[in-house]
Motif scaffolding. Structure first.
Motif, PDB file in Angstrom:
ATOM      1  N   GLY A  96       0.824  -1.199   0.000  1.00  0.00           N
ATOM      2  CA  GLY A  96       0.000   0.000   0.000  1.00  0.00           C
ATOM      3  C   GLY A  96       0.858   1.250   0.000  1.00  0.00           C
ATOM      4  O   GLY A  96       2.085   1.185  -0.082  1.00  0.00           O
ATOM      5  N   PRO A  97       0.211   2.404   0.130  1.00  0.00           N
ATOM      6  CA  PRO A  97       0.951   3.659   0.193  1.00  0.00           C
ATOM      7  C   PRO A  97       1.777   3.766   1.476  1.00  0.00           C
ATOM      8  O   PRO A  97       1.392   3.254   2.531  1.00  0.00           O
ATOM      9  N   ILE A  98       2.886   4.449   1.388  1.00  0.00           N
ATOM     10  CA  ILE A  98       3.758   4.679   2.544  1.00  0.00           C
ATOM     11  C   ILE A  98       3.128   5.722   3.446  1.00  0.00           C
ATOM     12  O   ILE A  98       2.594   6.726   2.979  1.00  0.00           O
ATOM     13  N   VAL A  99       3.186   5.477   4.753  1.00  0.00           N
ATOM     14  CA  VAL A  99       2.726   6.436   5.750  1.00  0.00           C
ATOM     15  C   VAL A  99       3.969   7.028   6.397  1.00  0.00           C
ATOM     16  O   VAL A  99       4.825   6.298   6.898  1.00  0.00           O
ATOM     17  N   LYS A 100       4.078   8.351   6.362  1.00  0.00           N
ATOM     18  CA  LYS A 100       5.263   9.028   6.900  1.00  0.00           C
ATOM     19  C   LYS A 100       5.003   9.516   8.319  1.00  0.00           C
ATOM     20  O   LYS A 100       3.920   9.982   8.638  1.00  0.00           O
ATOM     21  N   PHE A 101       6.029   9.387   9.151  1.00  0.00           N
ATOM     22  CA  PHE A 101       6.031   9.839  10.533  1.00  0.00           C
ATOM     23  C   PHE A 101       7.273  10.707  10.731  1.00  0.00           C
ATOM     24  O   PHE A 101       8.207  10.622   9.931  1.00  0.00           O
ATOM     25  N   PRO A 102       7.333  11.470  11.818  1.00  0.00           N
ATOM     26  CA  PRO A 102       8.562  12.224  12.095  1.00  0.00           C
ATOM     27  C   PRO A 102       9.785  11.315  12.255  1.00  0.00           C
ATOM     28  O   PRO A 102      10.910  11.717  11.953  1.00  0.00           O
ATOM     29  N   TRP A 103       9.578  10.085  12.679  1.00  0.00           N
ATOM     30  CA  TRP A 103      10.679   9.148  12.911  1.00  0.00           C
ATOM     31  C   TRP A 103      11.025   8.276  11.717  1.00  0.00           C
ATOM     32  O   TRP A 103      11.995   7.523  11.744  1.00  0.00           O
ATOM     33  N   GLY A 104      10.235   8.299  10.655  1.00  0.00           N
ATOM     34  CA  GLY A 104      10.489   7.437   9.509  1.00  0.00           C
ATOM     35  C   GLY A 104       9.190   7.151   8.774  1.00  0.00           C
ATOM     36  O   GLY A 104       8.300   7.996   8.716  1.00  0.00           O
ATOM     37  N   GLU A 105       9.077   5.939   8.244  1.00  0.00           N
ATOM     38  CA  GLU A 105       7.869   5.583   7.502  1.00  0.00           C
ATOM     39  C   GLU A 105       7.555   4.108   7.668  1.00  0.00           C
ATOM     40  O   GLU A 105       8.407   3.321   8.073  1.00  0.00           O
ATOM     41  N   TRP A 106       6.304   3.775   7.372  1.00  0.00           N
ATOM     42  CA  TRP A 106       5.911   2.381   7.402  1.00  0.00           C
ATOM     43  C   TRP A 106       4.896   2.126   6.300  1.00  0.00           C
ATOM     44  O   TRP A 106       4.298   3.054   5.739  1.00  0.00           O
ATOM     45  N   VAL A 107       4.730   0.861   5.981  1.00  0.00           N
ATOM     46  CA  VAL A 107       3.819   0.450   4.930  1.00  0.00           C
ATOM     47  C   VAL A 107       3.360  -0.970   5.243  1.00  0.00           C
ATOM     48  O   VAL A 107       4.076  -1.743   5.884  1.00  0.00           O
ATOM     49  N   LEU A 108       2.170  -1.303   4.811  1.00  0.00           N
ATOM     50  CA  LEU A 108       1.663  -2.664   4.939  1.00  0.00           C
ATOM     51  C   LEU A 108       1.565  -3.276   3.550  1.00  0.00           C
ATOM     52  O   LEU A 108       1.227  -2.591   2.584  1.00  0.00           O
ATOM     53  N   GLY A 109       1.859  -4.550   3.472  1.00  0.00           N
ATOM     54  CA  GLY A 109       1.783  -5.234   2.195  1.00  0.00           C
ATOM     55  C   GLY A 109       2.129  -6.685   2.354  1.00  0.00           C
ATOM     56  O   GLY A 109       2.159  -7.217   3.467  1.00  0.00           O
ATOM     57  N   HIS A 110       2.397  -7.315   1.238  1.00  0.00           N
ATOM     58  CA  HIS A 110       2.706  -8.739   1.284  1.00  0.00           C
ATOM     59  C   HIS A 110       4.060  -8.987   0.650  1.00  0.00           C
ATOM     60  O   HIS A 110       4.249  -8.787  -0.547  1.00  0.00           O
ATOM     61  N   GLU A 111       4.997  -9.405   1.472  1.00  0.00           N
ATOM     62  CA  GLU A 111       6.336  -9.763   0.999  1.00  0.00           C
ATOM     63  C   GLU A 111       6.266 -11.154   0.385  1.00  0.00           C
ATOM     64  O   GLU A 111       5.751 -12.079   0.995  1.00  0.00           O
ATOM     65  N   THR A 112       6.782 -11.287  -0.833  1.00  0.00           N
ATOM     66  CA  THR A 112       6.730 -12.584  -1.508  1.00  0.00           C
ATOM     67  C   THR A 112       7.823 -13.528  -1.043  1.00  0.00           C
ATOM     68  O   THR A 112       7.702 -14.736  -1.191  1.00  0.00           O
ATOM     69  N   CYS A 113       8.894 -12.966  -0.476  1.00  0.00           N
ATOM     70  CA  CYS A 113       9.973 -13.810   0.031  1.00  0.00           C
ATOM     71  C   CYS A 113       9.470 -14.532   1.289  1.00  0.00           C
ATOM     72  O   CYS A 113       9.029 -13.881   2.235  1.00  0.00           O
ATOM     73  N   PRO A 114       9.512 -15.846   1.298  1.00  0.00           N
ATOM     74  CA  PRO A 114       8.989 -16.537   2.485  1.00  0.00           C
ATOM     75  C   PRO A 114       9.850 -16.271   3.712  1.00  0.00           C
ATOM     76  O   PRO A 114      11.070 -16.266   3.645  1.00  0.00           O
ATOM     77  N   VAL A 115       9.197 -15.995   4.800  1.00  0.00           N
ATOM     78  CA  VAL A 115       9.878 -15.811   6.074  1.00  0.00           C
ATOM     79  C   VAL A 115       9.978 -17.163   6.755  1.00  0.00           C
ATOM     80  O   VAL A 115      11.033 -17.613   7.123  1.00  0.00           O
ATOM     81  N   ASP A 116       8.864 -17.796   6.908  1.00  0.00           N
ATOM     82  CA  ASP A 116       8.783 -19.123   7.518  1.00  0.00           C
ATOM     83  C   ASP A 116       7.602 -19.819   6.857  1.00  0.00           C
ATOM     84  O   ASP A 116       6.481 -19.326   6.946  1.00  0.00           O
ATOM     85  N   PRO A 117       7.836 -20.932   6.198  1.00  0.00           N
ATOM     86  CA  PRO A 117       6.726 -21.597   5.515  1.00  0.00           C
ATOM     87  C   PRO A 117       5.613 -22.041   6.461  1.00  0.00           C
ATOM     88  O   PRO A 117       4.500 -22.305   6.024  1.00  0.00           O
ATOM     89  N   LYS A 118       5.897 -22.071   7.757  1.00  0.00           N
ATOM     90  CA  LYS A 118       4.878 -22.464   8.724  1.00  0.00           C
ATOM     91  C   LYS A 118       4.055 -21.274   9.230  1.00  0.00           C
ATOM     92  O   LYS A 118       3.173 -21.452  10.054  1.00  0.00           O
ATOM     93  N   PHE A 119       4.360 -20.058   8.739  1.00  0.00           N
ATOM     94  CA  PHE A 119       3.601 -18.904   9.207  1.00  0.00           C
ATOM     95  C   PHE A 119       2.152 -19.045   8.751  1.00  0.00           C
ATOM     96  O   PHE A 119       1.891 -19.412   7.609  1.00  0.00           O
ATOM     97  N   PRO A 120       1.203 -18.757   9.647  1.00  0.00           N
ATOM     98  CA  PRO A 120      -0.210 -18.920   9.290  1.00  0.00           C
ATOM     99  C   PRO A 120      -0.604 -18.069   8.077  1.00  0.00           C
ATOM    100  O   PRO A 120      -0.142 -16.945   7.918  1.00  0.00           O
ATOM    101  N   ALA A 121      -1.451 -18.621   7.251  1.00  0.00           N
ATOM    102  CA  ALA A 121      -1.976 -17.911   6.081  1.00  0.00           C
ATOM    103  C   ALA A 121      -3.460 -17.635   6.312  1.00  0.00           C
ATOM    104  O   ALA A 121      -4.104 -18.395   7.017  1.00  0.00           O
TER     105      ALA A 121
END
Length: 158
Positions: free
Chosen positions: A108-133
């Motif tokens: 999604g769009p980046i949200v800016k803060f005085p300390w930096g920024e954050w965004v929500l989305g879906h990383e395609t690189c697997p972190v742990d194949p056992k992570f709940p879907a």
């Protein structure tokens, strides 16, 4: 699923699946100096309060990030800090994104803060194949100070 509204995003989080995963997950375990610096800050809870409040509400320890990377530094890194990117994976779905520039990707769009920024989305690189879907990632980019009593690996210390 519990619905949350965070800075223009609306998400549905499976709180129990997220809590159960992180209860068993190890801390971020990269041994490099940059990652150890992030861990020291996360364990001391020296991250933005807005971010810690969200992680705390979901029983996600900040030191159990699913991704950590120091992106780059400038010559004055000692005074200004190091630019990091880090994220946590959450069980659930993104229901709505804030208005703003959409990159056309799974982020999604980046949200800016005085300390930096954050965004929500879906990383395609697997972190742990056992992570709940289904799942999505909460990703931050911000400058963090160097707090370790050791030199930054790989930087010229002159």
């Amino acid at each position: 699923m519990t619905t949350f509204s965070w800075y223009g995003y609306t998400v549905a989080v499976d709180e129990q699946a997220t809590k159960d995963y992180y209860a068993k997950a190890p801390d971020w375990d990269c041994p490099c100096g940059h990652c150890r610096n992030f861990l020291a800050l996360a364990r001391a809870r020296q991250l933005p309060t807005e971010l810690l409040a969200i992680l705390d509400s979901l029983s996600v320890p900040p030191e159990k990030a699913t991704y950590v990377c120091e992106l780059y530094h400038t010559e004055d890194w000692r005074e200004k800090g190091l630019l990091y990117q880090f994220s946590w994976r959450l069980a659930g779905t993104i229901l709505d994104k804030p208005a703003g520039e959409d990159s056309g990707t799974a982020w999604g769009p980046i949200v800016k803060f005085p300390w930096g920024e954050w965004v929500l989305g879906h990383e395609t690189c697997p972190v742990d194949p056992k992570f709940p879907a289904p799942h999505f990632d909460l990703e931050c980019v911000m400058v963090l100070p160097w707090v370790l009593d050791a030199p930054v690996d790989g930087l010229n210390e002159e």
